[in-house]
Design a protein around this motif. Structure first.
Motif, PDB file in Angstrom:
ATOM      1  N   ALA A  77       0.829  -1.197   0.000  1.00  0.00           N
ATOM      2  CA  ALA A  77       0.000   0.000   0.000  1.00  0.00           C
ATOM      3  C   ALA A  77       0.868   1.254   0.000  1.00  0.00           C
ATOM      4  N   GLY A  78       1.957   1.227   0.762  1.00  0.00           N
ATOM      5  CA  GLY A  78       2.846   2.383   0.805  1.00  0.00           C
ATOM      6  C   GLY A  78       3.465   2.690  -0.542  1.00  0.00           C
ATOM      7  N   SER A  79       3.886   1.671  -1.262  1.00  0.00           N
ATOM      8  CA  SER A  79       4.457   1.878  -2.591  1.00  0.00           C
ATOM      9  C   SER A  79       3.433   2.507  -3.532  1.00  0.00           C
ATOM     10  N   GLY A 138       1.450  17.306  -0.830  1.00  0.00           N
ATOM     11  CA  GLY A 138       2.780  16.906  -1.253  1.00  0.00           C
ATOM     12  C   GLY A 138       3.782  16.713  -0.142  1.00  0.00           C
ATOM     13  N   SER A 139       3.321  16.741   1.132  1.00  0.00           N
ATOM     14  CA  SER A 139       4.238  16.532   2.256  1.00  0.00           C
ATOM     15  C   SER A 139       4.557  15.049   2.408  1.00  0.00           C
ATOM     16  N   MET A 140       5.796  14.765   2.739  1.00  0.00           N
ATOM     17  CA  MET A 140       6.213  13.386   2.929  1.00  0.00           C
ATOM     18  C   MET A 140       5.958  12.888   4.356  1.00  0.00           C
ATOM     19  N   THR A 141       5.327  13.689   5.186  1.00  0.00           N
ATOM     20  CA  THR A 141       4.978  13.240   6.532  1.00  0.00           C
ATOM     21  C   THR A 141       3.589  12.617   6.496  1.00  0.00           C
ATOM     22  N   HIS A 142       3.546  11.373   6.112  1.00  0.00           N
ATOM     23  CA  HIS A 142       2.318  10.593   6.121  1.00  0.00           C
ATOM     24  C   HIS A 142       2.706   9.132   6.319  1.00  0.00           C
ATOM     25  N   ALA A 143       1.734   8.285   6.545  1.00  0.00           N
ATOM     26  CA  ALA A 143       2.034   6.895   6.882  1.00  0.00           C
ATOM     27  C   ALA A 143       0.889   5.990   6.460  1.00  0.00           C
ATOM     28  N   VAL A 144       1.205   4.716   6.321  1.00  0.00           N
ATOM     29  CA  VAL A 144       0.207   3.660   6.149  1.00  0.00           C
ATOM     30  C   VAL A 144       0.310   2.765   7.371  1.00  0.00           C
ATOM     31  N   ILE A 194       3.967  -0.011  10.227  1.00  0.00           N
ATOM     32  CA  ILE A 194       3.722   1.341   9.740  1.00  0.00           C
ATOM     33  C   ILE A 194       4.749   1.682   8.666  1.00  0.00           C
ATOM     34  N   TRP A 195       4.242   1.920   7.469  1.00  0.00           N
ATOM     35  CA  TRP A 195       5.083   2.350   6.351  1.00  0.00           C
ATOM     36  C   TRP A 195       5.144   3.867   6.317  1.00  0.00           C
ATOM     37  N   SER A 196       6.332   4.402   6.062  1.00  0.00           N
ATOM     38  CA  SER A 196       6.512   5.845   5.897  1.00  0.00           C
ATOM     39  C   SER A 196       7.501   6.095   4.762  1.00  0.00           C
ATOM     40  N   PRO A 197       7.381   7.229   4.086  1.00  0.00           N
ATOM     41  CA  PRO A 197       8.409   7.582   3.093  1.00  0.00           C
ATOM     42  C   PRO A 197       9.780   7.665   3.759  1.00  0.00           C
ATOM     43  N   TRP A 198      10.782   7.212   3.033  1.00  0.00           N
ATOM     44  CA  TRP A 198      12.132   7.184   3.613  1.00  0.00           C
ATOM     45  C   TRP A 198      13.138   7.495   2.507  1.00  0.00           C
ATOM     46  N   PRO A 199      13.838   8.633   2.572  1.00  0.00           N
ATOM     47  CA  PRO A 199      14.639   9.113   1.434  1.00  0.00           C
ATOM     48  C   PRO A 199      15.782   8.206   1.021  1.00  0.00           C
ATOM     49  N   THR A 200      16.350   7.439   1.952  1.00  0.00           N
ATOM     50  CA  THR A 200      17.503   6.605   1.601  1.00  0.00           C
ATOM     51  C   THR A 200      17.113   5.189   1.191  1.00  0.00           C
ATOM     52  N   SER A 201      15.830   4.897   1.214  1.00  0.00           N
ATOM     53  CA  SER A 201      15.380   3.560   0.834  1.00  0.00           C
ATOM     54  C   SER A 201      15.342   3.433  -0.690  1.00  0.00           C
ATOM     55  N   SER A 202      15.661   2.254  -1.182  1.00  0.00           N
ATOM     56  CA  SER A 202      15.689   2.042  -2.625  1.00  0.00           C
ATOM     57  C   SER A 202      14.321   2.189  -3.268  1.00  0.00           C
ATOM     58  N   GLY A 256      11.857   4.062  -1.752  1.00  0.00           N
ATOM     59  CA  GLY A 256      11.246   5.300  -1.283  1.00  0.00           C
ATOM     60  C   GLY A 256      10.525   5.226   0.042  1.00  0.00           C
ATOM     61  N   GLY A 257      10.471   4.051   0.653  1.00  0.00           N
ATOM     62  CA  GLY A 257       9.763   3.924   1.916  1.00  0.00           C
ATOM     63  C   GLY A 257      10.361   2.848   2.791  1.00  0.00           C
ATOM     64  N   ILE A 258       9.949   2.852   4.052  1.00  0.00           N
ATOM     65  CA  ILE A 258      10.445   1.863   5.007  1.00  0.00           C
ATOM     66  C   ILE A 258       9.323   1.507   5.970  1.00  0.00           C
ATOM     67  N   VAL A 259       9.368   0.284   6.500  1.00  0.00           N
ATOM     68  CA  VAL A 259       8.335  -0.190   7.415  1.00  0.00           C
ATOM     69  C   VAL A 259       8.933  -0.425   8.800  1.00  0.00           C
ATOM     70  N   VAL A 260       8.341   0.183   9.804  1.00  0.00           N
ATOM     71  CA  VAL A 260       8.640  -0.132  11.199  1.00  0.00           C
ATOM     72  C   VAL A 260       7.579  -1.126  11.647  1.00  0.00           C
ATOM     73  N   HIS A 261       8.004  -2.220  12.269  1.00  0.00           N
ATOM     74  CA  HIS A 261       7.014  -3.246  12.603  1.00  0.00           C
ATOM     75  C   HIS A 261       7.379  -3.942  13.911  1.00  0.00           C
TER      76      HIS A 261
END
Length: 322
Positions: free
Chosen positions: A24-26, A106-112, A127-135, A137-142
């Motif tokens: 969903a985040g992608s 257009g803010s990158m402060t959002h989450a799934v 919880i998925w969030s946009p993450w600039p260094t991820s290949s 564009g996002g990362i999941v904390v779980h």
């Protein structure tokens, strides 16, 4: 461990939550620059926004979960029906985009946010969030119950207080609602010790960021079960605590929603309609904040709590003399 659930099952639940949040985040990230259908859920223009991306994101999550666990119940922010079924033992609480107002601007402060609750208590969260260094564009904390909190394979921990009085300190981020100064009273011992405060517009982002050590504490809400559920288990498994604002204006330990839990339509309606305020932090910092931050007008809390039950047997924090 809840009766009848072992760690093998919890891992399976966690893997599905991560998969659903990631996919969903992608999709959400891909659509952020596209033309969206934007509506308001209420008659207040520009408030309580919902987009076609929110709805499609929820469908992605729902399809993954229901295909794997057809006997589980689904509670999503964008549910279209008012029908209420009896509450199941397992309920998935999902926010397909937390921070929609940020997202449409257009803010990158959002989450799934994707969470699984067992009898009203969160046991898995992703919880998925946009993450600039991820290949991608996002990362999941779980996290899962008794399994710790992870981000990209790394174990996460809440920030320990560095102040001898366990106060929040300057130079570290904290999260408060935008109206915090008007609705909360900060006692003298708290003044000047709130840290570097941020207001992000996403409760899931703020609360989960306590679990990753980005924020030293967060007070989030007024928000719903699907905003908090995943973050609750993420914070707890990272060594933190979560408290809830009770009807009398005190902070109480959070032990789950709709306690005692019953498999009735009324319970599911409580889960769907509940709105409240939560506090997350390291246990020592939590103690200090709970003693020194109070709701200014406790009589107004009833407007929130009439929409959902609270547990009457939780610890109450009283102020210590200054």
């Amino acid at each position: 461990m809840p009766l009848g659930i072992d760690d093998v099952q919890l891992k399976e639940f966690e893997n599905v939550a991560v998969e659903a949040a990631s996919k969903a985040g992608s999709f959400v990230l891909e659509r952020i620059t596209s033309i969206m259908e934007i509506k308001s859920k209420t008659d207040r223009p520009g408030r309580d926004l919902v987009t076609d991306v929110d709805r499609d994101s929820q469908v992605i999550i729902s399809d993954i979960i229901t295909s794997r666990f057809p006997d589980h119940q689904f509670l999503g922010e964008e549910d279209q029906t008012e029908e209420v079924d009896p509450a199941a033992e397992f309920v998935w609480a999902v926010d397909p985009i937390d921070g929609t107002a940020n997202y449409v601007n257009g803010s990158m402060t959002h989450a799934v946010s994707v969470a699984l609750m067992h009898r009203g208590s969160p046991i898995v969260g992703a919880i998925w969030s946009p993450w600039p260094t991820s290949s991608d564009g996002g990362i999941v904390v779980h996290a899962r119950l008794n399994g710790g909190t992870k981000r990209d394979g790394e174990t996460m921990q809440v920030l320990e207080p560095s102040d001898e009085f366990n106060r929040p300190v300057s130079g570290r981020l904290s999260a408060l609602p935008g109206n915090a100064r008007s609705v909360f009273k900060f006692d003298n011992r708290m003044r000047g010790h709130a840290g570097d405060v941020r207001v992000t517009g996403s409760a899931a982002h703020e609360m989960s960021s306590v679990g990753t050590g980005l924020y030293q504490f967060a007070i989030g809400g007024v928000a719903a079960v699907w905003d908090f559920a995943a973050a609750v288990v993420i914070v707890q498994e990272a060594g933190g605590e979560v408290m809830i604002l009770a009807p009398d204006g005190s902070w109480r330990d959070f032990r789950g929603w709709s306690q005692p839990y019953t498999n009735t339509a009324e319970t599911f309606k409580h889960l769907r309609d509940w709105r409240g305020i939560m506090l997350a932090s390291h246990p020592k910092t939590m103690q200090f904040i709970a003693e020194n931050v109070r709701f200014r007008r406790p009589s107004q809390i009833g407007k929130l709590w009439r929409r959902g039950p609270w547990h009457p047997h939780r610890r109450r924090h009283r102020r210590h003399p200054a």
